[in-house]
Design a protein around this motif. Structure first.
Motif, PDB file in Angstrom:
ATOM      1  N   THR A 127       0.872  -1.167   0.000  1.00  0.00           N
ATOM      2  CA  THR A 127       0.000   0.000   0.000  1.00  0.00           C
ATOM      3  C   THR A 127       0.907   1.215   0.000  1.00  0.00           C
ATOM      4  N   THR A 128       0.396   2.307  -0.495  1.00  0.00           N
ATOM      5  CA  THR A 128       1.133   3.559  -0.466  1.00  0.00           C
ATOM      6  C   THR A 128       0.270   4.574   0.255  1.00  0.00           C
ATOM      7  N   ALA A 129       0.813   5.737   0.529  1.00  0.00           N
ATOM      8  CA  ALA A 129       0.029   6.781   1.193  1.00  0.00           C
ATOM      9  C   ALA A 129      -1.168   7.174   0.345  1.00  0.00           C
ATOM     10  N   SER A 130      -1.130   6.857  -0.951  1.00  0.00           N
ATOM     11  CA  SER A 130      -2.244   7.223  -1.818  1.00  0.00           C
ATOM     12  C   SER A 130      -3.274   6.098  -1.973  1.00  0.00           C
ATOM     13  N   SER A 131      -3.091   4.967  -1.282  1.00  0.00           N
ATOM     14  CA  SER A 131      -4.099   3.908  -1.324  1.00  0.00           C
ATOM     15  C   SER A 131      -5.343   4.406  -0.609  1.00  0.00           C
ATOM     16  N   ILE A 132      -6.488   4.295  -1.261  1.00  0.00           N
ATOM     17  CA  ILE A 132      -7.729   4.821  -0.700  1.00  0.00           C
ATOM     18  C   ILE A 132      -8.620   3.670  -0.253  1.00  0.00           C
ATOM     19  N   LEU A 133      -8.998   3.709   1.004  1.00  0.00           N
ATOM     20  CA  LEU A 133      -9.938   2.748   1.568  1.00  0.00           C
ATOM     21  C   LEU A 133     -11.332   3.333   1.399  1.00  0.00           C
ATOM     22  N   LYS A 134     -12.286   2.536   0.907  1.00  0.00           N
ATOM     23  CA  LYS A 134     -13.650   3.029   0.714  1.00  0.00           C
ATOM     24  C   LYS A 134     -14.621   2.152   1.488  1.00  0.00           C
ATOM     25  N   VAL A 135     -15.486   2.820   2.249  1.00  0.00           N
ATOM     26  CA  VAL A 135     -16.478   2.133   3.071  1.00  0.00           C
ATOM     27  C   VAL A 135     -17.842   2.740   2.761  1.00  0.00           C
ATOM     28  N   TYR A 136     -18.838   1.879   2.594  1.00  0.00           N
ATOM     29  CA  TYR A 136     -20.213   2.327   2.399  1.00  0.00           C
ATOM     30  C   TYR A 136     -21.025   1.872   3.610  1.00  0.00           C
ATOM     31  N   CYS A 137     -21.786   2.792   4.201  1.00  0.00           N
ATOM     32  CA  CYS A 137     -22.638   2.454   5.341  1.00  0.00           C
ATOM     33  C   CYS A 137     -24.085   2.811   5.029  1.00  0.00           C
ATOM     34  N   ASP A 138     -24.963   1.903   5.356  1.00  0.00           N
ATOM     35  CA  ASP A 138     -26.399   2.082   5.216  1.00  0.00           C
ATOM     36  C   ASP A 138     -26.939   2.166   6.640  1.00  0.00           C
ATOM     37  N   VAL A 139     -27.415   3.354   7.036  1.00  0.00           N
ATOM     38  CA  VAL A 139     -27.802   3.597   8.424  1.00  0.00           C
ATOM     39  C   VAL A 139     -29.244   4.091   8.474  1.00  0.00           C
ATOM     40  N   LYS A 140     -30.040   3.485   9.346  1.00  0.00           N
ATOM     41  CA  LYS A 140     -31.395   3.984   9.589  1.00  0.00           C
ATOM     42  C   LYS A 140     -31.417   4.611  10.973  1.00  0.00           C
ATOM     43  N   VAL A 141     -31.925   5.860  11.036  1.00  0.00           N
ATOM     44  CA  VAL A 141     -32.059   6.561  12.313  1.00  0.00           C
ATOM     45  C   VAL A 141     -33.533   6.831  12.576  1.00  0.00           C
ATOM     46  N   ASP A 142     -33.864   7.068  13.854  1.00  0.00           N
ATOM     47  CA  ASP A 142     -35.267   7.288  14.220  1.00  0.00           C
ATOM     48  C   ASP A 142     -35.738   8.713  13.951  1.00  0.00           C
ATOM     49  N   LYS A 143     -34.801   9.680  13.964  1.00  0.00           N
ATOM     50  CA  LYS A 143     -35.179  11.074  13.720  1.00  0.00           C
ATOM     51  C   LYS A 143     -33.958  11.876  13.304  1.00  0.00           C
ATOM     52  N   LEU A 144     -34.219  13.042  12.748  1.00  0.00           N
ATOM     53  CA  LEU A 144     -33.154  13.936  12.301  1.00  0.00           C
ATOM     54  C   LEU A 144     -32.899  14.964  13.389  1.00  0.00           C
ATOM     55  N   ALA A 145     -32.245  14.518  14.471  1.00  0.00           N
ATOM     56  CA  ALA A 145     -32.042  15.373  15.635  1.00  0.00           C
ATOM     57  C   ALA A 145     -30.725  15.021  16.322  1.00  0.00           C
ATOM     58  N   MET A 146     -30.331  15.891  17.254  1.00  0.00           N
ATOM     59  CA  MET A 146     -29.086  15.664  17.991  1.00  0.00           C
ATOM     60  C   MET A 146     -29.124  14.360  18.776  1.00  0.00           C
ATOM     61  N   ASP A 147     -30.317  13.978  19.243  1.00  0.00           N
ATOM     62  CA  ASP A 147     -30.437  12.765  20.046  1.00  0.00           C
ATOM     63  C   ASP A 147     -30.985  11.587  19.232  1.00  0.00           C
ATOM     64  N   SER A 148     -30.688  11.574  17.934  1.00  0.00           N
ATOM     65  CA  SER A 148     -31.168  10.474  17.096  1.00  0.00           C
ATOM     66  C   SER A 148     -30.557   9.153  17.563  1.00  0.00           C
ATOM     67  N   LYS A 149     -31.300   8.095  17.349  1.00  0.00           N
ATOM     68  CA  LYS A 149     -30.847   6.742  17.688  1.00  0.00           C
ATOM     69  C   LYS A 149     -30.733   5.938  16.399  1.00  0.00           C
ATOM     70  N   ILE A 150     -29.728   5.103  16.331  1.00  0.00           N
ATOM     71  CA  ILE A 150     -29.564   4.230  15.175  1.00  0.00           C
ATOM     72  C   ILE A 150     -30.513   3.049  15.327  1.00  0.00           C
ATOM     73  N   VAL A 151     -31.379   2.866  14.322  1.00  0.00           N
ATOM     74  CA  VAL A 151     -32.339   1.764  14.304  1.00  0.00           C
ATOM     75  C   VAL A 151     -31.671   0.521  13.719  1.00  0.00           C
ATOM     76  N   SER A 152     -30.916   0.704  12.647  1.00  0.00           N
ATOM     77  CA  SER A 152     -30.152  -0.387  12.041  1.00  0.00           C
ATOM     78  C   SER A 152     -28.961   0.208  11.307  1.00  0.00           C
ATOM     79  N   GLU A 153     -27.937  -0.627  11.109  1.00  0.00           N
ATOM     80  CA  GLU A 153     -26.700  -0.131  10.508  1.00  0.00           C
ATOM     81  C   GLU A 153     -25.939  -1.297   9.889  1.00  0.00           C
ATOM     82  N   LYS A 154     -25.441  -1.087   8.679  1.00  0.00           N
ATOM     83  CA  LYS A 154     -24.551  -2.045   8.020  1.00  0.00           C
ATOM     84  C   LYS A 154     -23.497  -1.262   7.263  1.00  0.00           C
ATOM     85  N   CYS A 155     -22.252  -1.625   7.471  1.00  0.00           N
ATOM     86  CA  CYS A 155     -21.155  -1.019   6.721  1.00  0.00           C
ATOM     87  C   CYS A 155     -20.438  -2.111   5.944  1.00  0.00           C
TER      88      CYS A 155
END
Length: 184
Positions: A127-155
């Motif tokens: 690997t070199t400093a230019s190797s790029i790691l890519k991660v995709y996450c699918d996240v469900k939250v209960d609301k669009l707020a500071m105190d949102s909770k994750i309902v489900s998550e897969k990365c």
């Protein structure tokens, strides 16, 4: 290697006004980086890192150089927080109405795409400093707020700079660096 979104705090998305289609979203996200490898650690770099948070077809926020630089030792789990702030994000009435509908159901599905430069601490892995790691996450939250909770998550690790591009991870098939997005 395993990546998980542990917490997400959301600000700046006010959907109460029918006339307000301009958002200034802020996302504080805790990301868990798990390195089960007993033989090598990894260097992660802030420069050229990138995170994009989307809902359906709308990009809610896209920020560069926001993931912190750090060294992750062998056989280690590291949890770090990143903050992404955007302004002047225009959404359509269809997207706003869909966000409101999903918020009433307490299931708002967000896509989080992460790119971060990475290098192993051993020369046995190319690997070199230019190797790029890519991660995709699918996240469900209960609301669009500071105190949102994750309902489900897969990365899913989309690419491993040091390995073949064809593999399976967490039951989601990834081939040729394209994610077959699974519904759950």
């Amino acid at each position: 290697m395993d990546y998980t979104i542990e917490n997400i705090s959301i600000k700046g998305i006010n959907l109460t006004s029918a006339d307000n289609l301009l958002l200034s979203p802020e996302f504080d996200i805790n990301i868990s980086y798990a390195n089960p490898n007993k033989n090598m650690g990894f260097y992660y770099y802030e420069k050229d890192s990138h995170i994009t948070i989307s809902y359906s077809t709308a990009i809610l926020c896209s920020s560069g150089n926001v993931l912190p630089s750090f060294y992750q030792p062998k056989n280690n789990v590291t949890v770090l927080e990143t903050a992404s702030k955007c302004s002047g994000v225009k959404v359509t009435t269809t997207i706003r109405d869909s966000l409101l509908r999903d918020q009433r159901k307490s299931k708002i599905r967000l896509s989080i795409d992460i790119s971060i430069p990475i290098r192993s601490d051993t020369e046995a892995v190319e690997t070199t400093a230019s190797s790029i790691l890519k991660v995709y996450c699918d996240v469900k939250v209960d609301k669009l707020a500071m105190d949102s909770k994750i309902v489900s998550e897969k990365c899913v690790l989309i690419n491993k700079p040091w390995a073949s591009t064809n593999y399976q991870n967490k039951g989601l098939e990834v081939s040729d660096n394209k994610l077959a997005r699974a519904s759950y």
